[in-house]
Design a protein around this motif. Structure first.
Motif, mmCIF file in Angstrom:
data_model
loop_
_atom_site.group_PDB
_atom_site.id
_atom_site.type_symbol
_atom_site.label_atom_id
_atom_site.label_comp_id
_atom_site.label_asym_id
_atom_site.label_seq_id
_atom_site.Cartn_x
_atom_site.Cartn_y
_atom_site.Cartn_z
ATOM 1 N N LEU A 36 1.398 12.056 -9.924
ATOM 2 C CA LEU A 36 0.836 13.402 -9.810
ATOM 3 C C LEU A 36 1.890 14.466 -10.109
ATOM 4 O O LEU A 36 1.606 15.466 -10.771
ATOM 5 C CB LEU A 36 0.265 13.578 -8.398
ATOM 6 N N MET B 198 -8.079 10.441 -3.186
ATOM 7 C CA MET B 198 -7.924 11.897 -3.189
ATOM 8 C C MET B 198 -6.774 12.325 -4.105
ATOM 9 O O MET B 198 -6.848 13.378 -4.741
ATOM 10 C CB MET B 198 -7.685 12.395 -1.758
ATOM 11 N N ILE B 199 -5.694 11.503 -4.182
ATOM 12 C CA ILE B 199 -4.623 11.845 -5.131
ATOM 13 C C ILE B 199 -5.190 11.822 -6.554
ATOM 14 O O ILE B 199 -4.926 12.715 -7.364
ATOM 15 C CB ILE B 199 -3.445 10.860 -4.988
ATOM 16 N N VAL C 171 -8.631 5.788 0.677
ATOM 17 C CA VAL C 171 -9.116 7.175 0.633
ATOM 18 C C VAL C 171 -8.015 8.109 0.123
ATOM 19 O O VAL C 171 -8.263 8.986 -0.713
ATOM 20 C CB VAL C 171 -9.614 7.611 2.030
ATOM 21 N N VAL C 172 -6.773 7.908 0.618
ATOM 22 C CA VAL C 172 -5.678 8.792 0.194
ATOM 23 C C VAL C 172 -5.446 8.654 -1.308
ATOM 24 O O VAL C 172 -5.317 9.663 -2.030
ATOM 25 C CB VAL C 172 -4.396 8.461 0.995
ATOM 26 N N LEU C 173 -5.435 7.411 -1.811
ATOM 27 C CA LEU C 173 -5.244 7.215 -3.253
ATOM 28 C C LEU C 173 -6.370 7.862 -4.039
ATOM 29 O O LEU C 173 -6.156 8.494 -5.082
ATOM 30 C CB LEU C 173 -5.184 5.723 -3.575
ATOM 31 N N VAL D 92 -9.992 18.793 -1.949
ATOM 32 C CA VAL D 92 -9.559 17.408 -1.803
ATOM 33 C C VAL D 92 -9.330 17.069 -0.332
ATOM 34 O O VAL D 92 -9.716 15.998 0.143
ATOM 35 C CB VAL D 92 -8.296 17.184 -2.649
ATOM 36 N N LEU E 180 0.832 -1.205 0.000
ATOM 37 C CA LEU E 180 0.000 0.000 0.000
ATOM 38 C C LEU E 180 0.865 1.252 0.000
ATOM 39 O O LEU E 180 0.551 2.240 -0.679
ATOM 40 C CB LEU E 180 -0.935 0.002 1.207
ATOM 41 N N SER F 32 -8.478 2.868 -6.695
ATOM 42 C CA SER F 32 -8.666 2.978 -5.253
ATOM 43 C C SER F 32 -10.047 2.455 -4.864
ATOM 44 O O SER F 32 -10.196 1.852 -3.791
ATOM 45 C CB SER F 32 -8.489 4.421 -4.809
ATOM 46 N N ASN G 64 -6.040 -0.087 5.570
ATOM 47 C CA ASN G 64 -6.386 -0.292 4.155
ATOM 48 C C ASN G 64 -7.394 0.741 3.659
ATOM 49 O O ASN G 64 -7.265 1.269 2.559
ATOM 50 C CB ASN G 64 -6.966 -1.681 3.963
ATOM 51 N N TYR G 65 -8.399 1.026 4.506
ATOM 52 C CA TYR G 65 -9.402 2.010 4.104
ATOM 53 C C TYR G 65 -8.757 3.387 3.931
ATOM 54 O O TYR G 65 -9.048 4.102 2.975
ATOM 55 C CB TYR G 65 -10.508 2.121 5.160
ATOM 56 N N TRP G 66 -7.862 3.727 4.868
ATOM 57 C CA TRP G 66 -7.256 5.057 4.792
ATOM 58 C C TRP G 66 -6.423 5.192 3.527
ATOM 59 O O TRP G 66 -6.487 6.224 2.855
ATOM 60 C CB TRP G 66 -6.379 5.309 6.029
ATOM 61 N N VAL G 67 -5.645 4.141 3.211
ATOM 62 C CA VAL G 67 -4.844 4.238 1.992
ATOM 63 C C VAL G 67 -5.749 4.359 0.775
ATOM 64 O O VAL G 67 -5.469 5.128 -0.149
ATOM 65 C CB VAL G 67 -3.886 3.039 1.856
ATOM 66 N N TYR H 5 1.883 1.045 -11.186
ATOM 67 C CA TYR H 5 0.820 1.193 -10.186
ATOM 68 C C TYR H 5 -0.190 0.049 -10.310
ATOM 69 O O TYR H 5 -0.598 -0.554 -9.324
ATOM 70 C CB TYR H 5 0.166 2.555 -10.394
ATOM 71 N N LEU I 138 -14.179 11.484 4.321
ATOM 72 C CA LEU I 138 -14.193 10.047 4.040
ATOM 73 C C LEU I 138 -13.459 9.270 5.131
ATOM 74 O O LEU I 138 -13.898 8.200 5.549
ATOM 75 C CB LEU I 138 -13.563 9.774 2.677
ATOM 76 N N ILE I 139 -12.325 9.829 5.623
ATOM 77 C CA ILE I 139 -11.581 9.112 6.665
ATOM 78 C C ILE I 139 -12.384 9.073 7.949
ATOM 79 O O ILE I 139 -12.416 8.061 8.645
ATOM 80 C CB ILE I 139 -10.198 9.771 6.858
ATOM 81 N N LEU J 1 -8.343 12.276 -7.429
ATOM 82 C CA LEU J 1 -9.269 13.409 -7.597
ATOM 83 C C LEU J 1 -8.491 14.704 -7.814
ATOM 84 O O LEU J 1 -8.839 15.513 -8.680
ATOM 85 C CB LEU J 1 -10.155 13.516 -6.357
ATOM 86 N N TYR J 2 -7.400 14.871 -7.035
ATOM 87 C CA TYR J 2 -6.597 16.092 -7.176
ATOM 88 C C TYR J 2 -5.997 16.174 -8.573
ATOM 89 O O TYR J 2 -5.987 17.246 -9.193
ATOM 90 C CB TYR J 2 -5.493 16.100 -6.111
ATOM 91 N N THR K 196 -14.661 6.236 7.715
ATOM 92 C CA THR K 196 -14.143 4.868 7.816
ATOM 93 C C THR K 196 -14.172 4.346 9.246
ATOM 94 O O THR K 196 -14.098 3.139 9.442
ATOM 95 C CB THR K 196 -12.683 4.769 7.323
#
Lengths: 216, 138, 119
Positions: free
Chosen positions: A22, C19-20, C15-17, A94, A11, C44, C10-13, A37, A101-102, C22-23, A105
Motif C-alpha cells: 500500500l 480492508m487494506i 478482514v484487515v487484509l 474502510v 498472517l 483475503s 484468522n478471521y480478523w487478519v 504476498y 466485519l470484525i 479495499l483502501y 466475526t
C-alpha cells in the motif's frame, strides 16, 4: 501450539507485506512484493491443510501473475504519482466497513471447530463415500471433477472467455484500431454538435445532462 | 536477455523438467495434490520462461499462436464433449458412471479426460495472454 | 479472553487484509496499484474460505488409512478454481490498463478525469 505460532507468524507477515504494498510508490517493488504476498498466502494454505490450493496459489500468484504485471509495467511506466486527494474519506469508509466485519466475526464458529455448520453439511458425504463412489484418494479432485463438474465447466468457460476478451483488446496492432483509439475525438465532435441538434428535441433536459458530464 | 549465457543454459536445462513436472501434476492429480488447473499453469510457465529468455519470436515458433488459440477452445470442448458422451450413453450430463465397464472405472476415465481438458485450456489461455502482452509495442 | 483471540485471529487478519486491499483500490489513483489492491482483497477472501474449512487435528483431504480426521475439501475446491479464474480476470484488467495507457498516455486516475473533462 507450534502450528498456532506458525499460523500467527505467517498472517503477521502477510499483513506487513500488504501494508508495504500500500505504501510503496515504485510499482516494480509493489509487483515483487505482491509475488511474495502470494507465496506467503500459499504457505498459509499449507498450514491450513489446503495443499491443492497452496499449489495453485504458488504457481499462479507468485509465477504467472507476477510475470504478467512486469510485462505490463514495461508498457506503462513504473512510478506511481502521489495521490491528489485527501485520504480521510477512504480511511473512514474502510474503518467503518472493517469494524462492521470484525463485529460480525464474533458470530462465526471458532477456528478449527469440527462441528461448525460448514463442516456438517456435504463434507462428511464427500469424505466418507467418495472412495466408494468415485474411487480417488484425493477428495479435492473428486469434488472438483465429479461432484461439482458443472461448476468446474463454468470456471473453465470463464478462463476461455477471459482469454478471448484479452485477444479482442490486445490482438490487433497498435494504431489500426480506429473505433477504439479515436473515440475521445469523435465524442468531442458529437458533444459539440449536441447543443445545436438537441434543443429541438429536448431543450430542458440536454443542458443539465451536459453540465453533469462536464463537472464529472 | 539474449546475452545472458547463464540464464540461457540454466533455462534450457530446466524447461524439460518443468514440462515433465507439469505432466506429472496433470496425471497424478487423482492421487496427490495437483490436477488440470495447476498442471496447465506450470506447463504455461515453461513456455513463458522460454519466451522471456529466448525472445518472443522463437517462442512463437515453438508454440504458434494460431495453434495455441485453437487449444484454448479445444479444452472447453473436450470438457463439454465428455459431458455429452455421458448424455449419449443414456445418463445425465457430466455423469461419468456409464463411460466405463464399472461405475468407478467410468469415473476414473471421465475425470482423467476432463482434467486434461482443463489443463489444455488453462495452459493455452495463459500462453496466449502472455504472447499478447509481450507482443504489444511500446 | 486468550481463547477468543485464538478462535478469531484468522478471521480478523482476513478482514484487515481485505480492508487494506479495499483502501488501495479506493484511495490510490494508479490503475496498476488498484489491480494489485484487488488481488490483495481477493486473496483475503480465499484465506477466509480456507480458514472456515480447517478442522483442528485434521489433515489434508487426501484419503489414507492412517488418518481419520480431514479438513473440509469443499472450500478448497471453490478456491482452487477461483484462483485460476482470478488470474484470468487480472489479465483482462491489465489489458484494459494497457489500452487506456495507449489511448490517453497516462494511467493515473485524476489525469484521466482531467482528459475526459476536456474532450
Amino acid at each position: 501450539m507450534i502450528i498456532t505460532l506458525i499460523d500467527i507468524a505467517l498472517l503477521t507477515f502477510m499483513g506487513a507485506t500488504a501494508i508495504a504494498i500500500l505504501r510503496l510508490r515504485s510499482l516494480f517493488a509493489v509487483v515483487m512484493l505482491s509475488g511474495i504476498y502470494s507465496l506467503l498466502a500459499a504457505s498459509m494454505f499449507v498450514a491450513l491443510d489446503a495443499v491443492d490450493v497452496a499449489f495453485t496459489e504458488a504457481a499462479v500468484g507468485a509465477g504467472i501473475s507476477t510475470v504478467l504485471m512486469i510485462t505490463v509495467l514495461s508498457l506503462t511506466g513504473e512510478r506511481e504519482r502521489a495521490p491528489g486527494h485527501s485520504p480521510i474519506l477512504p480511511m473512514i469508509v474502510v474503518t467503518l466497513t472493517g469494524a462492521a466485519l470484525i463485529y460480525a466475526t464474533f458470530d462465526m464458529p471458532a477456528f478449527g471447530d469440527a462441528n461448525a455448520p460448514v463442516n456438517l453439511h456435504v463434507a462428511p458425504r464427500y469424505l466418507n463415500d467418495s472412495m466408494a463412489e468415485v474411487g480417488l484418494p484425493n477428495v479435492v479432485t473428486s469434488v472438483l471433477a465429479s461432484y461439482r463438474g458443472y461448476d468446474t465447466l463454468g470456471e473453465v468457460t470463464v478462463i476461455f472467455t477471459a482469454a478471448v476478451a484479452v485477444m479482442m483488446l490486445l490482438g490487433g496492432r497498435k494504431g489500426d484500431d480506429a473505433g477504439f483509439k479515436n473515440e475521445p475525438e469523435e465524442n468531442s465532435v458529437a458533444d459539440g454538435d449536441d447543443p445545436a441538434d438537441d434543443p429541438a428535441d429536448d431543450p430542458a433536459d440536454d443542458p443539465s445532462g451536459k453540465n453533469g458530464k462536464g463537472t464529472a | 536477455m539474449r546475452h545472458h549465457r547463464v540464464l540461457r543454459v540454466v533455462s534450457k536445462l530446466l524447461i524439460p523438467f518443468i514440462m515433465l513436472f507439469a505432466l506429472y501434476v496433470q496425471f497424478h492429480g487423482d492421487f496427490g495434490p495437483g490436477g488440470g488447473f495447476q498442471a496447465g499453469v506450470i506447463m504455461a510457465s515453461a513456455f513463458i520462461l522460454y519466451g522471456l529468455i529466448f525472445g518472443l519470436e522463437n517462442a512463437r515458433k515453438v508454440a504458434p499462436p494460431s495453434v495455441v488459440t485453437k487449444l484454448v477452445a479445444a479444452g472447453v470442448l473436450i470438457y463439454a464433449g465428455t459431458g455429452y458422451a455421458g448424455l449419449l450413453k443414456g445418463a445425465n450430463f457430466l455423469d461419468y458412471n456409464v463411460l466405463g465397464a464399472t461405475p468407478v472405472g467410468g469415473q476414473h476415465l471421465g475425470i482423467l479426460i476432463i482434467e486434461f481438458g482443463v489443463g489444455t485450456t488453462v495452459a493455452a489461455a495463459m500462453v496466449t495472454i502472455f504472447f499478447l502482452f509481450a507482443g504489444r509495442e511500446r | 479472553m486468550l481463547q477468543v483471540i485464538l478462535d478469531h485471529y484468522n478471521y480478523w487478519v482476513a478482514v484487515v487484509l481485505m480492508m487494506i486491499g479495499l483502501y488501495t483500490v479506493v484511495a490510490r489513483g494508479n490503475l496498476i496499484k488498484k489491480i494489485v489492491g484487488l488481488n490483495i482483497f481477493q486473496t483475503s477472501v480465499f484465506l477466509l474460505y480456507i480458514t472456515m474449512g480447517k478442522v483442528t487435528g485434521g489433515t489434508a483431504p487426501i484419503l489414507d488409512e492412517r488418518f481419520t480426521v480431514y479438513s473440509n475439501p469443499l472450500p478448497h475446491v471453490l478456491i482452487l478454481t477461483a484462483i485460476v479464474v482470478g488470474v484470468a480476470t487480472t489479465a483482462l484488467g491489465l489489458a484494459l490498463v494497457v489500452r487506456i495507457r495507449e489511448s490517453y498516455g497516462t494511467i493515473e486516475e485524476d489525469e484521466l478525469d482531467l482528459l475526459d473533462g476536456e474532450t
